[in-house]
Design an enzyme around this catalytic site. Structure first.
Site, PDB file in Angstrom:
ATOM      1  N   GLY A   9       0.824  -1.218   0.000  1.00  0.00           N
ATOM      2  CA  GLY A   9       0.000   0.000   0.000  1.00  0.00           C
ATOM      3  C   GLY A   9       0.847   1.252   0.000  1.00  0.00           C
ATOM      4  CB  ALA A  10       4.215   1.917  -0.988  1.00  0.00           C
ATOM      5  NE  ARG A  12      -4.853   5.446  -3.152  1.00  0.00           N
ATOM      6  CZ  ARG A  12      -5.751   5.259  -2.185  1.00  0.00           C
ATOM      7  NH1 ARG A  12      -6.099   6.275  -1.421  1.00  0.00           N
ATOM      8  NH2 ARG A  12      -6.297   4.084  -1.998  1.00  0.00           N
ATOM      9  CB  VAL A  61      -2.244  -7.384   0.407  1.00  0.00           C
ATOM     10  CG1 VAL A  61      -1.028  -6.584  -0.003  1.00  0.00           C
ATOM     11  CG2 VAL A  61      -3.335  -6.520   1.006  1.00  0.00           C
ATOM     12  CG  ASN A  87       1.093   1.336   4.920  1.00  0.00           C
ATOM     13  OD1 ASN A  87       0.863   2.046   5.892  1.00  0.00           O
ATOM     14  ND2 ASN A  87       0.731   1.699   3.681  1.00  0.00           N
ATOM     15  CB  SER A 139      -6.040   1.875  13.543  1.00  0.00           C
ATOM     16  OG  SER A 139      -6.882   2.942  13.954  1.00  0.00           O
ATOM     17  CE1 TYR A 152      -8.879   0.674   9.205  1.00  0.00           C
ATOM     18  CE2 TYR A 152      -9.205   1.793  11.311  1.00  0.00           C
ATOM     19  CZ  TYR A 152      -8.427   1.546  10.179  1.00  0.00           C
ATOM     20  OH  TYR A 152      -7.204   2.159  10.035  1.00  0.00           O
ATOM     21  CB  ALA A 154     -13.112  -6.452  14.654  1.00  0.00           C
ATOM     22  CE  LYS A 156      -5.946  -1.148  10.019  1.00  0.00           C
ATOM     23  NZ  LYS A 156      -4.755  -1.458   9.203  1.00  0.00           N
TER      24      LYS A 156
END
Ligand code: NAP
Length: 244
Positions: A9-10, A12, A61, A87, A139, A152, A154, A156
């Site tokens: 995820g590089a 952005r 991914v 990431n 997060s 989200y 859960a 993380k």
């Protein structure tokens, strides 16, 4: 020889800022993207024009075969992967009662399964060399839970559990596994929030500002560096003091 970092995820946001920072710090950088091909290739061009070493590699991914093909491509060019930064992530907002099964599974497919696939693809080389560093992205909501972000939060929280378990399992193989749990950071991920909510969040943050992608990139860089050689299984949360 330059060390290699693979950042998922590089294309952005935080991953993009991290690719720049790691390149400036002397790493050769493999920039994973999913849909933002142009952005990823523009970044490679920007970095190589400055004399840095970088390549772009496509993979969703959440798709195991794509991840293994991506890792093979990186290994073909750079021989080994010293640092893996998991990431890539997605978020979804809404009332828990409105969440569909598909919404729920799509978040876990990227945020949790994505890390599972990427670690499994990269680890054989690290275990063979008895060295390496893996950094995962959680997060603050994986620590404390956010209203209207149950899936989200859960996912993380699962990232933190996976990080801690892997740190215990891989420590004897000389591999450090740590987690970064950012506070709200100015990227596309929070662009959907209205100005009032963002201002309220800022005022609830002791340092009275949102995170910048570079703040989080610096945390990744620290955990990847020799300065963090005795740190494993930890959750480092750059959040301006929002969670204390
Ligand atoms: P972002 O600006 O929305 O960027 C997300 C990145 O992830 C993009 O490069 C995107 O690639 C990639 N991605 C999404 N789905 C993917 C998939 N299936 N396969 C591969 N790559 C995929 O997000 P961000 O704010 O930089 O977030 C980075 C990480 O930090 C995430 O894990 C996020 O949960 C976490 N985080 C962010 C915040 C925040 O406030 N921003 C706070 C806490 C934690 P493409 O564009 O190429 O598709």
């Amino acid at each position: 020889m330059k060390q290699t970092v693979l950042i998922t995820g590089a294309s952005r946001g935080i991953g993009r800022a991290s690719a720049r920072l790691f390149a400036q710090a002397g790493y050769q950088v493999a920039i994973n993207y999913h849909k933002s091909k142009q952005a990823a290739f523009d970044l490679v061009q920007e970095l190589t024009a400055q004399g840095y070493t970088a390549m772009a590699v496509q993979a969703d991914v959440s798709k195991r075969s794509e991840v293994f093909e991506m890792v093979d491509k990186v290994l073909l060019s750079y021989k080994q992967i010293d640092i893996l930064i998991c990431n890539a992530g997605i978020a979804n907002y809404g009332l828990f009662t409105d969440f569909t099964e598909e919404d729920w599974h799509s978040i876990f497919a990227v945020n949790v399964d994505g890390i599972f696939h990427t670690c499994q693809a990269v680890l054989p080389g690290m275990i063979h060399r008895k060295s390496g560093k893996i950094i995962t992205a959680s997060s603050i909501w994986g620590i404390s839970g956010a209203s209207c972000e149950a899936a989200y939060s859960a996912s993380k929280a699962a990232v933190i559990g996976m990080t801690q378990a892997l740190a215990k399992e891989l420590g004897p193989s000389g591999i450090c596994v740590n987690c970064v749990a950012p506070g709200a950071t100015q990227t596309d991920m929070i662009a959907g929030f209205d100005a009032e909510s963002l201002e309220a969040f800022r005022l609830d943050t002791p340092l009275e500002r949102m995170g910048k992608p570079e703040d989080i990139a610096q945390t990744y860089l620290f955990l990847a560096s020799p300065a963090a050689d005795f740190i494993t299984g930890q959750v480092l949360s750059p959040n301006g003091g929002y969670l204390i």
